[in-house]
Scaffold this motif. Structure first.
Motif, PDB file in Angstrom:
ATOM      1  N   UNK A   9       1.025  -1.381  -0.071  1.00 53.09           N
ATOM      2  CA  UNK A   9      -0.023  -0.329   0.207  1.00 53.09           C
ATOM      3  C   UNK A   9       1.137   1.123   0.199  1.00 53.09           C
ATOM      4  N   UNK A  10       2.172   1.169   0.818  1.00 50.61           N
ATOM      5  CA  UNK A  10       3.088   2.489   1.099  1.00 50.61           C
ATOM      6  C   UNK A  10       3.484   2.661  -0.593  1.00 50.61           C
ATOM      7  N   UNK A 170     -21.074   6.593  -1.690  1.00 53.74           N
ATOM      8  CA  UNK A 170     -19.725   6.403  -0.950  1.00 53.74           C
ATOM      9  C   UNK A 170     -19.403   7.145  -1.030  1.00 53.74           C
ATOM     10  N   UNK A 171     -19.314   8.608  -1.669  1.00 51.29           N
ATOM     11  CA  UNK A 171     -18.258  10.172  -1.150  1.00 51.29           C
ATOM     12  C   UNK A 171     -18.881  10.282   0.033  1.00 51.29           C
ATOM     13  N   UNK A 172     -19.599   9.508   1.250  1.00 51.70           N
ATOM     14  CA  UNK A 172     -19.035   9.927   2.455  1.00 51.70           C
ATOM     15  C   UNK A 172     -18.676   9.129   3.215  1.00 51.70           C
ATOM     16  N   UNK A 173     -18.978   8.076   2.740  1.00 54.03           N
ATOM     17  CA  UNK A 173     -17.733   6.628   3.018  1.00 54.03           C
ATOM     18  C   UNK A 173     -16.616   6.981   2.968  1.00 54.03           C
ATOM     19  N   UNK A 174     -15.887   7.374   1.826  1.00 49.87           N
ATOM     20  CA  UNK A 174     -14.646   7.955   1.396  1.00 49.87           C
ATOM     21  C   UNK A 174     -13.717   8.854   2.459  1.00 49.87           C
ATOM     22  N   UNK A 175     -14.694   9.437   2.628  1.00 45.51           N
ATOM     23  CA  UNK A 175     -14.538  11.110   3.694  1.00 45.51           C
ATOM     24  C   UNK A 175     -14.248  10.738   4.820  1.00 45.51           C
ATOM     25  N   UNK A 176     -14.144   9.540   5.047  1.00 47.12           N
ATOM     26  CA  UNK A 176     -14.058   8.601   6.928  1.00 47.12           C
ATOM     27  C   UNK A 176     -12.572   9.493   7.157  1.00 47.12           C
ATOM     28  N   UNK A 177     -12.020   9.251   7.897  1.00 47.68           N
ATOM     29  CA  UNK A 177     -10.314   9.599   8.279  1.00 47.68           C
ATOM     30  C   UNK A 177      -9.658   8.387   8.478  1.00 47.68           C
ATOM     31  N   UNK A 217     -12.404   5.876  -5.033  1.00 51.13           N
ATOM     32  CA  UNK A 217     -11.778   5.811  -4.468  1.00 51.13           C
ATOM     33  C   UNK A 217     -10.155   6.686  -4.690  1.00 51.13           C
ATOM     34  N   UNK A 218      -9.609   6.378  -5.119  1.00 54.33           N
ATOM     35  CA  UNK A 218      -8.644   6.389  -5.537  1.00 54.33           C
ATOM     36  C   UNK A 218      -8.236   8.263  -5.753  1.00 54.33           C
ATOM     37  N   UNK A 219      -9.377   8.828  -5.734  1.00 52.45           N
ATOM     38  CA  UNK A 219      -8.970   9.936  -5.912  1.00 52.45           C
ATOM     39  C   UNK A 219      -9.281  10.606  -4.369  1.00 52.45           C
ATOM     40  N   UNK A 220     -10.170  10.288  -3.543  1.00 48.01           N
ATOM     41  CA  UNK A 220      -9.972   9.932  -2.405  1.00 48.01           C
ATOM     42  C   UNK A 220      -9.488   9.701  -1.558  1.00 48.01           C
ATOM     43  N   UNK A 221      -7.860   9.136  -2.075  1.00 51.66           N
ATOM     44  CA  UNK A 221      -6.892   8.825  -1.620  1.00 51.66           C
ATOM     45  C   UNK A 221      -6.768   7.781  -1.156  1.00 51.66           C
ATOM     46  N   UNK A 222      -7.762   6.838  -1.324  1.00 51.83           N
ATOM     47  CA  UNK A 222      -8.020   5.465  -0.514  1.00 51.83           C
ATOM     48  C   UNK A 222      -8.038   4.584  -1.525  1.00 51.83           C
ATOM     49  N   UNK A 223      -7.686   3.125  -0.855  1.00 45.91           N
ATOM     50  CA  UNK A 223      -7.646   1.931  -1.476  1.00 45.91           C
ATOM     51  C   UNK A 223      -8.959   1.381  -2.421  1.00 45.91           C
ATOM     52  N   UNK A 224      -8.038   0.638  -3.208  1.00 53.08           N
ATOM     53  CA  UNK A 224      -9.198  -0.284  -3.782  1.00 53.08           C
ATOM     54  C   UNK A 224      -9.097  -1.817  -4.177  1.00 53.08           C
ATOM     55  N   UNK A 243      -5.963  -2.132  -6.139  1.00 50.93           N
ATOM     56  CA  UNK A 243      -3.985  -2.266  -5.137  1.00 50.93           C
ATOM     57  C   UNK A 243      -4.256  -3.629  -4.300  1.00 50.93           C
ATOM     58  N   UNK A 244      -5.726  -3.969  -3.951  1.00 50.86           N
ATOM     59  CA  UNK A 244      -5.716  -5.390  -4.268  1.00 50.86           C
ATOM     60  C   UNK A 244      -6.495  -5.824  -3.768  1.00 50.86           C
ATOM     61  N   UNK A 245      -5.989  -7.349  -4.412  1.00 49.16           N
ATOM     62  CA  UNK A 245      -6.711  -8.221  -5.366  1.00 49.16           C
ATOM     63  C   UNK A 245      -6.654 -10.021  -5.028  1.00 49.16           C
ATOM     64  N   UNK A 246      -7.880 -10.294  -4.720  1.00 45.72           N
ATOM     65  CA  UNK A 246      -8.073 -11.748  -4.215  1.00 45.72           C
ATOM     66  C   UNK A 246      -8.118 -12.498  -5.677  1.00 45.72           C
TER      67      UNK A 246
END
Ligand code: 3PY
Length: 268
Positions: A9-10, A170-177, A217-224, A243-246
């Protein structure tokens, strides 16, 4: 102690992993050792057969015992988003105290559920997780002090987007620090929109939603993250930027392996 999913991730490198649906320490450890490309395992206590007590702690320890070769163990807890304030809070505490490197919470559909999941996984002042377990640091091979100072930044908190409501919010979910990323569940997502389950690819209409989730997700700096069932699908999802794939589940891989070997043996 090793935490390859965090490292991936980093450095923004796609991280492949496998789903653990069968219970038991031998199973988890066998999967962990199967390929150097496995950087994480989700031990699935929602639809998989591993119990929380006892069960998941033993599997986490069996994998952590591999030391530098250990993939990151993420636990999918049984409580779904709507229970996030109650059952999910103690389940998150329990699996993190047992040494899990992260949590995955199914069926999360709004900001309040996401915020309570994140709070349950983080020590104060960021969250509300209580401290007391002597086990996490032992599993990770670090001191209690080091555990306390590194836990909040190293524990990965992932919620599943797999309902119509979750996509709408989704937008509000992705806004959670403090939320590290969203994990798309293509099966439940398809069903939620009235489409059949992927076989193996999702319906084109669902695919449009999947790509939107990735972009947001990427626009909000979150992994998908995404759930595949074959290596071929997984390579494609990695190219798309997930970023993470089963890649496959333990039971799926076992079935495939047995089927192929027996077909060859029987001359099919
Ligand atoms: C889904 O596809 O619904 C998942 O949660 C993956 O197991």
């Amino acid at each position: 102690a090793s935490h390859p999913l965090l490292t991936a991730f980093r450095v923004s490198k796609p991280a492949f992993g496998a789903w653990i649906t069968l219970p038991g320490t031998f199973n988890a450890r066998t999967a962990a050792l199967a390929s150097p490309h496995i950087s994480w395992l989700v031990i699935d206590c929602e639809h998989g057969m591993t119990s929380l007590q006892p069960g998941v702690g033993e599997s986490i320890q069996a994998v952590a015992g591999l030391g530098a070769a250990a993939p990151s163990t993420i636990v999918r807890i049984p409580a779904t988003g709507p229970c996030a304030d109650t059952s999910a809070a103690w389940q998150i505490k329990y699996v993190l105290d047992a040494g899990a490197r992260g949590v995955l919470v199914p069926m999360v559909s709004n900001r309040a559920q996401t915020a309570s999941v994140v709070a349950a996984a983080r020590f104060p002042p960021t969250g509300i997780r209580g401290f007391g377990s002597p086990f996490t640091q032992a599993v990770w091979g670090i001191s209690a002090k080091e555990h306390l100072t590194t836990a909040n930044e190293s524990i990965l908190v992932l919620v599943q987007i797999e309902t119509r409501e979750g996509v709408q919010n989704l937008d509000e979910i992705l806004s959670v620090d403090g939320l590290d990323g969203v994990f798309i569940g293509p099966y439940d997502l398809s069903l939620s929109y009235g489409y059949p389950a992927p076989s193996p690819d999702p319906h084109p209409d669902v695919e449009v939603i999947i790509q939107e989730i990735l972009i947001k997700a990427h626009a909000k700096g979150k992994k998908c993250a995404f759930f595949c069932t074959t290596g071929k699908q997984s390579a494609k999802r990695a190219q798309e930027g997930f970023d993470m794939i089963n890649v496959i589940s333990d039971a799926g891989a076992m079935t495939e392996g047995l089927k192929q070997a027996f077909a060859i043996a029987a001359g099919d």
